[in-house]
Design an enzyme around this catalytic site. Structure first.
Site, PDB file in Angstrom:
ATOM      1  N   TYR A  46      40.910  32.547   9.417  1.00  0.00           N
ATOM      2  CA  TYR A  46      40.987  33.982   9.102  1.00  0.00           C
ATOM      3  C   TYR A  46      39.750  34.677   9.642  1.00  0.00           C
ATOM      4  CZ  TYR A  46      44.810  36.053   6.611  1.00  0.00           C
ATOM      5  OH  TYR A  46      46.001  36.645   6.327  1.00  0.00           O
ATOM      6  N   GLU A  48      39.306  38.487   9.700  1.00  0.00           N
ATOM      7  CA  GLU A  48      39.426  39.953   9.587  1.00  0.00           C
ATOM      8  C   GLU A  48      38.115  40.609   9.972  1.00  0.00           C
ATOM      9  OE1 GLU A  48      40.938  41.195   5.817  1.00  0.00           O
ATOM     10  OE2 GLU A  48      42.937  40.439   6.260  1.00  0.00           O
ATOM     11  N   ASP A 196      50.738  52.981  29.561  1.00  0.00           N
ATOM     12  CA  ASP A 196      51.276  51.718  29.041  1.00  0.00           C
ATOM     13  C   ASP A 196      51.669  50.896  30.271  1.00  0.00           C
ATOM     14  OD1 ASP A 196      52.788  49.637  28.096  1.00  0.00           O
ATOM     15  OD2 ASP A 196      53.961  50.839  26.688  1.00  0.00           O
ATOM     16  N   THR A 222      50.940  44.788  27.264  1.00  0.00           N
ATOM     17  CA  THR A 222      51.242  43.455  26.751  1.00  0.00           C
ATOM     18  C   THR A 222      50.648  42.451  27.737  1.00  0.00           C
ATOM     19  OG1 THR A 222      53.387  43.585  27.836  1.00  0.00           O
ATOM     20  CG2 THR A 222      53.338  44.022  25.468  1.00  0.00           C
ATOM     21  N   LYS A 225      54.051  39.706  30.350  1.00  0.00           N
ATOM     22  CA  LYS A 225      55.059  40.025  31.385  1.00  0.00           C
ATOM     23  C   LYS A 225      54.501  39.555  32.740  1.00  0.00           C
ATOM     24  CE  LYS A 225      57.176  43.618  28.600  1.00  0.00           C
ATOM     25  NZ  LYS A 225      56.349  44.007  27.458  1.00  0.00           N
ATOM     26  N   ARG A 231      52.393  36.044  24.239  1.00  0.00           N
ATOM     27  CA  ARG A 231      52.836  37.317  23.655  1.00  0.00           C
ATOM     28  C   ARG A 231      51.645  37.910  22.911  1.00  0.00           C
ATOM     29  NH1 ARG A 231      58.244  37.426  24.281  1.00  0.00           N
ATOM     30  NH2 ARG A 231      58.142  39.489  23.375  1.00  0.00           N
TER      31      ARG A 231
HETATM   32  N1  DSN Z   1      61.290  44.415  25.495  1.00  0.00           N
HETATM   33  C1  DSN Z   1      60.367  44.814  26.522  1.00  0.00           C
HETATM   34  C2  DSN Z   1      61.046  44.882  27.830  1.00  0.00           C
HETATM   35  O1  DSN Z   1      61.922  44.067  28.044  1.00  0.00           O
HETATM   36  O2  DSN Z   1      60.723  45.703  28.676  1.00  0.00           O
HETATM   37  C3  DSN Z   1      59.714  46.022  26.147  1.00  0.00           C
HETATM   38  O3  DSN Z   1      59.290  45.945  24.824  1.00  0.00           O
END
Ligand code: DSN
Length: 390
Positions: A46, A48, A196, A222, A225, A231
């Site tokens: 933990y 925090e 984003d 994120t 990708k 993730r």
């Molecule tokens: N689910 C993602 C995507 O496939 O683009 C976005 O959150």
């Protein structure tokens, strides 16, 4: 594993992932090192708070890990720690975006974001998302002729609506975004510019796609990708007299989240190091070349490609073609039966509903990780064509 039930399911999913052609534009395959960090004892801790200011003891090593992730994130995108701050604790992309709005946009105020059906994300203010319930979306879309952004039209909307924040960067927009023009639009109405870059972060890291950092106030992304990490998500914010980052840090913790997932943060650090290499830069070039090869062959075979092509990892295909083809849902189901995994997607100005839209979204990042090149993607396009016409 002692738990044979879960072990069996993990093995089955592993086998499934190996046996299919994965064209989900938001997925990728992480390295063994990323998996090792994710499955490590760091999950037991933990922590925090933030490095040097935790609410639990025993965090000196954890502090080193979090600082390492921060330093690697700044280094990957060529940012000075005097000018940019990065928060590496967001659990994923949606909470990262919500945290930015929570920190910087008064409740009820306007967020200008691309409408979902044109390629925006739920968290860009769509009404079914918390972001559309707490804040008011000023929607924008692409131009009907080109299916690309019309910056002049965006400028007019921004001047009329005066949003507090503009979001640029999308989930289903295959083309380059002119960040400089987005900055000018934000300045014209006094809005913050949030980018984003979730889909294109890896391409930006590999210098295969223009960087938004010279123009944005805040950049969220994120990690899983095109960036090919676990993730997770990052929030970069400019350091200046507005104090953006202290507000954002507070919005993440204690505002929205409790203890950070330190195994995930270590895995992020691993992925950021992997992305800061010549091999990764070459990978991102191949990702784009492969997507362009896929788009070109599908077009040759008679399918309508949204915007006519792609500048990224993503290809949007209009499979419905005014009723002469098949719906996106049927297309994705037919493809899955033959081992090709895609997602159905709306196309701009779609006349069909999101649960059975007019198109499919394809991405090249995952299969490029598995070593595929342009000629493989020509074959994939031919296979897709054959399946969809059968
Ligand atoms: N689910 C993602 C995507 O496939 O683009 C976005 O959150």
């Amino acid at each position: 594993m002692q738990d044979k039930d879960i072990e069996k399911l993990i093995q089955s999913e592993k086998k499934r992932q190996k046996s299919v052609i994965n064209l989900i534009a938001s997925e990728n395959y992480v390295s063994k090192d990323v998996l090792t960090a994710l499955g490590s004892e760091l999950t037991n801790k933990y922590a925090e708070g933030y490095p040097g200011a935790r609410f639990y003891g025993g965090n000196t090593i954890i502090d080193d890990i979090e600082r390492m992730a921060q330093n690697r994130a700044l280094s990957l995108f060529g940012l000075s720690s005097k000018k940019w701050h990065v928060n590496v604790q967001p659990l994923s992309g949606s909470p990262a975006n919500v945290a930015v709005y929570t920190a910087l946009v008064p409740y009820g105020a306007k967020i200008m974001g691309m409408t979902l059906s044109h390629g925006g994300h739920l968290t860009h203010g769509h009404k079914v998302s918390t972001t559309g319930m707490i804040w008011t979306q000023v929607p924008y879309g692409v131009s009907s002729g080109t299916e690309k952004l019309d910056y002049e039209e965006l400028l007019q909307i921004a001047k009329k609506e005066k949003p507090a924040l503009i979001v640029a960067g999308y989930t289903a927009y295959p083309r380059k975004i002119d960040w400089k023009k987005m900055r000018m639009i934000a300045d014209a109405c006094g809005a913050l510019l949030m980018v984003d870059m979730s889909h294109i972060a890896g391409l930006i890291a590999g210098k295969s796609y223009p960087s938004p950092f010279p123009y944005a106030d805040i950049v969220t992304t994120t990690v899983h990708k095109t960036l090919r990490g676990p993730r997770s998500a990052l929030i970069f914010s400019k350091i200046d007299e507005r104090g953006l980052y202290t507000k954002i840090d507070k919005a993440i913790f204690p505002g929205m989240q409790g203890g950070p997932h330190m195994n995930q943060i270590a895995a992020v650090a691993v992925a950021l190091r992997e992305a800061n290499t010549k091999e990764f830069a070459q990978y991102t070039k191949q990702v784009i070349a492969n997507a362009q090869s896929l788009a070109k062959e599908l077009k040759n075979l008679g399918w309508r490609i949204i915007t006519g092509g792609t500048d990224s990892h993503m290809v949007l295909v209009d499979t419905w073609m005014d009723g002469t083809g098949i719906s996106g849902k049927v297309a994705s189901e037919k493809l899955e039966e033959q081992g090709i995994i895609v997602n159905m997607n709306t196309v701009p100005f779609d006349t069909r509903k999101p649960f059975d839209p007019s198109g499919i979204r394809l991405g090249s990042a995952a299969e490029t990780t598995r070593g595929k090149t342009e000629k493989d993607f020509v074959k994939i396009a031919q296979k897709i064509d054959k399946i969809l016409r059968a």
